[in-house]
Design a protein around this motif. Structure first.
Motif, PDB file in Angstrom:
ATOM      1  N   VAL A  27      25.619 -14.299 119.535  1.00 43.58           N
ATOM      2  CA  VAL A  27      25.445 -15.660 119.002  1.00 43.58           C
ATOM      3  C   VAL A  27      24.734 -15.605 117.653  1.00 43.58           C
ATOM      4  CG1 VAL A  27      24.339 -17.896 119.413  1.00 43.58           C
ATOM      5  CG2 VAL A  27      25.487 -16.688 121.303  1.00 43.58           C
ATOM      6  N   MET A  28      23.705 -14.755 117.553  1.00 41.37           N
ATOM      7  CA  MET A  28      22.973 -14.673 116.298  1.00 41.37           C
ATOM      8  C   MET A  28      23.846 -14.076 115.194  1.00 41.37           C
ATOM      9  SD  MET A  28      19.145 -13.208 115.555  1.00 41.37           S
ATOM     10  CE  MET A  28      19.446 -11.552 114.980  1.00 41.37           C
ATOM     11  N   ALA A  29      24.643 -13.077 115.508  1.00 38.56           N
ATOM     12  CA  ALA A  29      25.537 -12.484 114.506  1.00 38.56           C
ATOM     13  C   ALA A  29      26.562 -13.515 114.033  1.00 38.56           C
ATOM     14  CB  ALA A  29      26.237 -11.260 115.087  1.00 38.56           C
ATOM     15  N   ILE A  41      12.462 -11.607 113.905  1.00 39.53           N
ATOM     16  CA  ILE A  41      11.475 -10.724 113.280  1.00 39.53           C
ATOM     17  C   ILE A  41      12.015  -9.292 113.280  1.00 39.53           C
ATOM     18  CG2 ILE A  41       9.160  -9.719 113.464  1.00 39.53           C
ATOM     19  CD1 ILE A  41       8.258 -12.415 114.706  1.00 39.53           C
ATOM     20  N   CYS A  42      12.595  -8.894 114.416  1.00 39.50           N
ATOM     21  CA  CYS A  42      13.031  -7.494 114.560  1.00 39.50           C
ATOM     22  C   CYS A  42      14.416  -7.230 113.977  1.00 39.50           C
ATOM     23  CB  CYS A  42      12.985  -7.081 116.027  1.00 39.50           C
ATOM     24  SG  CYS A  42      14.338  -7.741 117.035  1.00 39.50           S
ATOM     25  N   GLY A  43      15.098  -8.283 113.551  1.00 37.68           N
ATOM     26  CA  GLY A  43      16.408  -8.086 112.941  1.00 37.68           C
ATOM     27  C   GLY A  43      17.541  -7.901 113.933  1.00 37.68           C
ATOM     28  N   GLY A  44      17.296  -8.268 115.189  1.00 34.35           N
ATOM     29  CA  GLY A  44      18.380  -8.217 116.175  1.00 34.35           C
ATOM     30  C   GLY A  44      18.354  -7.004 117.076  1.00 34.35           C
ATOM     31  N   HIS A  45      17.165  -6.412 117.277  1.00 34.07           N
ATOM     32  CA  HIS A  45      17.062  -5.189 118.078  1.00 34.07           C
ATOM     33  C   HIS A  45      16.410  -5.411 119.442  1.00 34.07           C
ATOM     34  CE1 HIS A  45      18.570  -2.760 114.815  1.00 34.07           C
ATOM     35  NE2 HIS A  45      17.767  -3.421 113.995  1.00 34.07           N
ATOM     36  N   ALA A  46      16.389  -6.657 119.905  1.00 33.02           N
ATOM     37  CA  ALA A  46      15.857  -6.979 121.245  1.00 33.02           C
ATOM     38  C   ALA A  46      14.393  -6.611 121.406  1.00 33.02           C
ATOM     39  CB  ALA A  46      16.705  -6.304 122.336  1.00 33.02           C
ATOM     40  N   ARG A  47      13.626  -6.721 120.335  1.00 34.55           N
ATOM     41  CA  ARG A  47      12.219  -6.337 120.441  1.00 34.55           C
ATOM     42  C   ARG A  47      11.232  -7.489 120.246  1.00 34.55           C
ATOM     43  NH1 ARG A  47      13.827  -1.192 117.658  1.00 34.55           N
ATOM     44  NH2 ARG A  47      13.371  -2.214 115.696  1.00 34.55           N
ATOM     45  N   CYS A  48      11.639  -8.570 119.550  1.00 35.42           N
ATOM     46  CA  CYS A  48      10.654  -9.594 119.189  1.00 35.42           C
ATOM     47  C   CYS A  48      10.738 -10.880 120.022  1.00 35.42           C
ATOM     48  CB  CYS A  48      10.786  -9.948 117.708  1.00 35.42           C
ATOM     49  SG  CYS A  48      12.317 -10.820 117.285  1.00 35.42           S
ATOM     50  N   ALA A  49      11.907 -11.167 120.566  1.00 32.94           N
ATOM     51  CA  ALA A  49      12.177 -12.414 121.306  1.00 32.94           C
ATOM     52  C   ALA A  49      12.088 -13.657 120.425  1.00 32.94           C
ATOM     53  CB  ALA A  49      11.302 -12.572 122.551  1.00 32.94           C
ATOM     54  N   ARG A  50      11.984 -13.485 119.136  1.00 30.46           N
ATOM     55  CA  ARG A  50      11.932 -14.640 118.237  1.00 30.46           C
ATOM     56  C   ARG A  50      13.263 -15.400 118.245  1.00 30.46           C
ATOM     57  NH1 ARG A  50       8.458 -16.207 113.961  1.00 30.46           N
ATOM     58  NH2 ARG A  50       9.255 -18.237 113.359  1.00 30.46           N
TER      59      ARG A  50
HETATM   60  S1  FES Z   1      15.987 -10.936 116.981  1.00 31.73           S
HETATM   61 FE1  FES Z   1      14.309  -9.870 117.820  1.00 31.73          FE
HETATM   62  S2  FES Z   1      14.732  -9.930 119.936  1.00 31.73           S
HETATM   63 FE2  FES Z   1      16.438 -10.935 119.084  1.00 31.73          FE
END
Ligand code: FES
Length: 113
Positions: A27-29, A41-50
């Motif tokens: 969805v984000m892509a 925050i993490c750029g899409g790497h499943a680390r920030c939950a933002r």
């Molecule tokens: S963008 Fe960081 S977890 Fe989805």
């Protein structure tokens, strides 16, 4: 390179933006491809939950969550509740959905002078 073929849509509240989401596209892509900002925050790497999105409709149409997504949601959001929230950077779709994420908006033009 050819453009991905849209096969589902994600309606994003409260903005009302409707994203065309291709097969195997998150969805984000899809938001980024369409020129929208999606909080990260993490750029899409499943680390920030933002990027987390609340699910208004269509939880059953979303891809299975990876161990990494489950772990991040548990750590940062306190629980893994796939019926009510998912990471937009990890979630692909099998059918149309409606989600809620404040802050999704057209990206600012770059290189403004
Ligand atoms: S963008 Fe960081 S977890 Fe989805």
């Amino acid at each position: 390179m050819t453009e991905p073929v849209p096969h589902t849509t994600a309606r994003v509240l409260p903005s009302g933006i409707v994203l065309s989401v291709a097969e195997n596209e998150t969805v984000m892509a899809a938001a980024h491809r369409a020129g929208y900002y999606w909080p990260t925050i993490c750029g899409g790497h499943a680390r920030c939950a933002r990027c987390v999105m609340e699910i208004e409709d269509g939880a059953e149409a979303m891809s299975e969550a990876s161990d990494e997504e489950r772990s991040t949601l548990r750590k940062i959001r306190g629980a893994f509740r796939p019926e009510s929230e998912r990471l937009a950077c990890q979630t692909t779709l099998r059918a149309d959905v409606t989600v809620r994420r404040r802050g999704v908006r057209p990206q600012e033009p770059r290189n403004q002078q």
